[in-house]
Design an enzyme around this catalytic site. Sequence first.
Site, PDB file in Angstrom:
ATOM      1  N   ILE A 622       0.830  -1.230   0.000  1.00 10.96           N
ATOM      2  CA  ILE A 622       0.000   0.000   0.000  1.00 10.96           C
ATOM      3  C   ILE A 622       0.853   1.264   0.000  1.00 10.96           C
ATOM      4  O   ILE A 622       0.340   2.366  -0.088  1.00 10.96           O
ATOM      5  CB  ILE A 622      -0.984   0.013   1.203  1.00 10.96           C
ATOM      6  N   GLY A 623       2.159   1.090   0.111  1.00  2.00           N
ATOM      7  CA  GLY A 623       2.987   2.309   0.105  1.00  2.00           C
ATOM      8  C   GLY A 623       4.448   1.937   0.250  1.00  2.00           C
ATOM      9  O   GLY A 623       4.809   0.757   0.312  1.00  2.00           O
ATOM     10  N   ALA A 624       5.272   2.980   0.264  1.00  5.36           N
ATOM     11  CA  ALA A 624       6.693   2.744   0.431  1.00  5.36           C
ATOM     12  C   ALA A 624       7.231   3.689   1.490  1.00  5.36           C
ATOM     13  O   ALA A 624       6.907   4.872   1.488  1.00  5.36           O
ATOM     14  CB  ALA A 624       7.418   2.991  -0.887  1.00  5.36           C
ATOM     15  N   GLU A 626      10.824   4.719   4.051  1.00  6.80           N
ATOM     16  CA  GLU A 626      12.259   4.903   3.828  1.00  6.80           C
ATOM     17  C   GLU A 626      12.986   3.571   3.874  1.00  6.80           C
ATOM     18  O   GLU A 626      13.967   3.337   3.185  1.00  6.80           O
ATOM     19  CB  GLU A 626      12.813   5.849   4.890  1.00  6.80           C
ATOM     20  N   GLY A 628      11.513   0.398   3.475  1.00  9.55           N
ATOM     21  CA  GLY A 628      11.002  -0.676   2.635  1.00  9.55           C
ATOM     22  C   GLY A 628       9.522  -0.481   2.384  1.00  9.55           C
ATOM     23  O   GLY A 628       8.971   0.592   2.676  1.00  9.55           O
ATOM     24  N   GLU A 629       8.888  -1.525   1.865  1.00 15.11           N
ATOM     25  CA  GLU A 629       7.478  -1.383   1.514  1.00 15.11           C
ATOM     26  C   GLU A 629       6.580  -1.381   2.751  1.00 15.11           C
ATOM     27  O   GLU A 629       6.935  -1.940   3.786  1.00 15.11           O
ATOM     28  CB  GLU A 629       7.061  -2.563   0.631  1.00 15.11           C
ATOM     29  N   VAL A 630       5.413  -0.782   2.552  1.00 12.95           N
ATOM     30  CA  VAL A 630       4.361  -0.889   3.566  1.00 12.95           C
ATOM     31  C   VAL A 630       3.258  -1.719   2.923  1.00 12.95           C
ATOM     32  O   VAL A 630       2.834  -1.440   1.803  1.00 12.95           O
ATOM     33  CB  VAL A 630       3.822   0.505   3.977  1.00 12.95           C
ATOM     34  N   LYS A 648       4.943  -2.715   8.121  1.00 13.86           N
ATOM     35  CA  LYS A 648       6.082  -1.961   7.588  1.00 13.86           C
ATOM     36  C   LYS A 648       7.251  -2.920   7.523  1.00 13.86           C
ATOM     37  O   LYS A 648       7.529  -3.618   8.511  1.00 13.86           O
ATOM     38  CB  LYS A 648       6.443  -0.801   8.510  1.00 13.86           C
ATOM     39  N   ASP A 756       6.980  15.960  14.466  1.00 12.59           N
ATOM     40  CA  ASP A 756       6.593  15.930  13.046  1.00 12.59           C
ATOM     41  C   ASP A 756       5.093  15.741  12.922  1.00 12.59           C
ATOM     42  O   ASP A 756       4.616  14.962  12.102  1.00 12.59           O
ATOM     43  CB  ASP A 756       7.360  14.811  12.328  1.00 12.59           C
TER      44      ASP A 756
HETATM   45  N1  ADE Z   1       0.049   3.493   5.769  1.00  8.27           N
HETATM   46  C1  ADE Z   1       0.974   3.536   6.725  1.00  8.27           C
HETATM   47  N2  ADE Z   1       0.497   2.963   7.833  1.00  8.27           N
HETATM   48  C2  ADE Z   1      -0.760   2.568   7.592  1.00  8.27           C
HETATM   49  C3  ADE Z   1      -1.751   1.946   8.361  1.00  8.27           C
HETATM   50  N3  ADE Z   1      -1.541   1.639   9.605  1.00  8.27           N
HETATM   51  N4  ADE Z   1      -2.918   1.756   7.797  1.00  8.27           N
HETATM   52  C4  ADE Z   1      -3.138   2.099   6.514  1.00  8.27           C
HETATM   53  N5  ADE Z   1      -2.231   2.679   5.752  1.00  8.27           N
HETATM   54  C5  ADE Z   1      -1.053   2.903   6.286  1.00  8.27           C
END
Ligand code: ADE
Length: 994
Positions: A622-624, A626, A628-630, A648, A756
């Site tokens: 669902i994402g990247a 710093e 590695g992938e998420v 993560k 942050d």
């Molecule tokens: N992106 C980063 N952390 C997340 C999470 N806990 N749920 C959904 N998207 C995310």
Amino acid sequence: MEGRSTLALVVESDKVVLLDTTTALGELDWKTYPVNGWDAITEMDEQNRPIHTFQVCHVMEPNQNNWLRSGWIQRQAAQRVYVELRFTLRDCNSIPWVSGTCKETFNLFYLQTDEPLSAATRFRPTDYAKVDTIAADESFTQTDLGDRVLRLNTEVREVGPVTQKGFYLAFQDVGACIALVSVKVFYKRCPSTLRNLAAFPDTVPHMDSSSLVEVRGACVENAEERDTPKLYCGADGDWLVPLGRCVCSIGHEETDGYCRACKPGFFKAYAGNTKCSKCPLRSSSHDQAATICHCDKGFYRAIKDPSTMACTRPPSPPRNLVSLINDTALFLQWMPPSDTGGRKDITYNILCQRCDGGDGDGVVTQCEPCDPDLRFIPRPLGITGTSVAILDFAMQANYTFHVEAVNGVSGLGVAARSLANVTVNTHQAGPALVGVVRKDWSSQNSIALSWSEVEQPPSDFVDYEVKYYEKEQEQLSYSSTRTKTPSVVVTGLRPSTVYVFHVRARTAAGYTAYSPNFEFATAAEDIADQGQVLVVVTASVGGFSLLVILTLFLLITGRCQGYIKARMKSEEKRRTRFHSGHVPFSGIKTYVDPDTYEDPTQAVEEFAKEIDPSYICIERVIGAGEFGEVCSGRLRIPGRMAIAVAIKTLKGGYMEQQRRDFLREASIMGQFNNPNIIRLEGVVTKSKLFICLSVCVFMHIDLPVMIVVEYMENGALDSFLRTRDGQFTVLQLVGMMRGIAVGMTYLSEMGYVHRDLAARNILVDENLVCKVSDFGMSRVLEDDTEAAYTATGGKIPIRWTAPEAIAYGKFSSSSDVWSYGIVMWEVMSYGERPYWEMSNQDVILSIEEGYRLPAPMGCPVTLHQLMLHCWQKESNQRPRFNDVLSFLDKLIINPSSLLALVNDVQSFPDSPEDMPDYPLFISIGDWLDSIKMSQYKNNFLAAGYTTLDSISTMSIDDIRRIGVCLIGHQRRIISSIQSLRLQLHHIQQSGFQV
Ligand code: ADE
């Protein structure tokens, strides 16, 4: 006579004629010597005016010496005299037989005297001084046909200098054939003139042609000198080198070189070469030459108001005055008056009265001025914002607060004061204060305190909260602990250090106000043992025996030995990083920095659960991050319901330091337990091999290190809001902000500073619950694309960060509060970028100048005021997170407080100065193109908005009226107008000319 008409006197203003034979009436009475030499011939012209001519022509006879002498000519003011002679002279060649005797010249002489010579005075040629020998340019000449043509000669000679009162001219003929047609004698002068509103008189040039005559001018009527006006008169009668000037006096303006009075309805307040101005709004002048316009009835001018400013009046009272009261503070909030009186210098004064009695049982209410100890934040008088906090008020009292709106002309007329009133009963503020706090004993690391009981029925009583901080740290951050009895032993303190304590009680009705501050010091190191003994003795006697016995037991059995040793070694390091209050003590849990562990793995083991990787099923990326992938996936712990999780990962090939940095976040997150903080499910750190047997998209042979957290269906708050622009009610948005405030209150009470806090670091679940995420401070900032390097080398998300943190790295819960204000703004503007496209440097400068983000479209006044409160320059004047939370709670309970919107983009309540008018040179079309709203070009043009200048005053209603119906589009246009104004304002503040 030929050319006679051209000989008529021409009056030239730069010449003064002393004699002109062509205009002289009657006989000239010039003398001839000998009498038969020159001939005087007088004829009459058509107008019967005499024509005087003198002739001589004895060309056949040798040795001629014929003199003609003028009458006495008065010199008057002349210094240098000019003689203009017109004559004809016959060519000797044209006369036969005269070659030896005929001449073609004559001589001009003069004689100065102070008075005319008597008739008896004998003519003596030797008395006369020679001026020149005069020859003809032209003479009688013969044409081809044999006709003779007459040529008229004109010769001018300068005579003098003449110093006596008058003089004679004499013409000597030595045998020529001459007709002297006219003699004109004159001198030159600089004629009177007007220059630069000064008058200069007729002036005769200096005798010496190389020097100029300096002449001072006199200012014309109703003018005054600005540098002495001067001109210089040259030898030829020309004015040279104008210097200095006059200007029209007050009430007068320059027209055609003179100063004329201003007409009624106009005025001129200052001397100068400006025109009279029309009377400003709400003022008039009835007479001519007005120097000021008088204000209409009921309108005034403040002393410092310029005379060109419209007259104004005092404002109407503040609107919607409300009071809010919490445990320790009372807030008054109001809206600006509906009528500002035409001025922008509105401030507010708080007048306070305490009114007792009058409960309806016959006792008359008596009001008196409030106790001077009452504290008003920011101040009681001259408040520029629209809220004030009041501290140190008495419990169980009735106060009446008058909020007075004043502007520069308040008090100038007889108008009533512009007051809004509110009465506040402080019964709601909580029970009475805790009494005196005493120190029972102290050791090197501990202080035992006790205090008198609170005056409250025991059934209502819950517990006490003790807050304390190191005195020298000046409340940079504090620690707190709770106790059910009116005594406590505060441990984990530093030796020989003064601490400030204050205590409040919690009852069913809420907190009491804090007790006054009490300062107590810990013992010096050499009496440490004594202190230890005392701990044991006192603890066993008092209510803390269980804690002490447990501690002793653990020490003796050594169960915690490794842990305690590791932490004790890190003690010093931790103390320098954190204030001493964050070391463990009895009572509330505080945050422990994983960096204080010698081996960070230990912190991970302590705060994060190890998850068996076979319980995790990764479903998709669902994402990247710093590291590695998420991914998203499911966590199935045997015996528990499967839950959605985010995973993560730390990508393969990492170094040990990266692994530690990665897991650091887990060891922070694992310490928190709050519905508005992202929940850590656990970590995967141990297994070496993992094969996913469930239905997975990914199969990992080398098991990555993982952090598993609860899954948040709606992802990051900023992007979530951007895709749902305008789709929530204000109350829903406030609900989101409240959730973040709950999380941040928890973190600040734990002593954790986030550094942050931004909408991108808030996650949103399916029920719109917002949770704070992204922990890890320095690493988070490395990860954050918004973070920029500062002059001190730190990496900081400038737009979200408090000025003191940017300037000198002073991060605290108060700097988190600043960031929270920015998050509020992001929420209310549906994910707009704070300060739009301004550069980081411009953001820093604007903040320093006092500029603050304006209210987003549709933002309630109360919320914007809370934002502004979070953006106070002084960190100690910002609210704390629990203040923010209770304020939001009150808004939610009383939603009508959210109805007043800051809709008008013109209002910039906290910008440092009023926005001046500015010319904007880009076209409406270009602007709409740049914000991708080109489809509205015709709407703007049809409604007459043709320049950016004209749109700068548009309100949201105007935007709707011209046919922009989609709320997202309205928002984008209004936001861009605000952005333009901000950027121009900044440019102007930086001294650039727009
Ligand atoms: N992106 C980063 N952390 C997340 C999470 N806990 N749920 C959904 N998207 C995310």
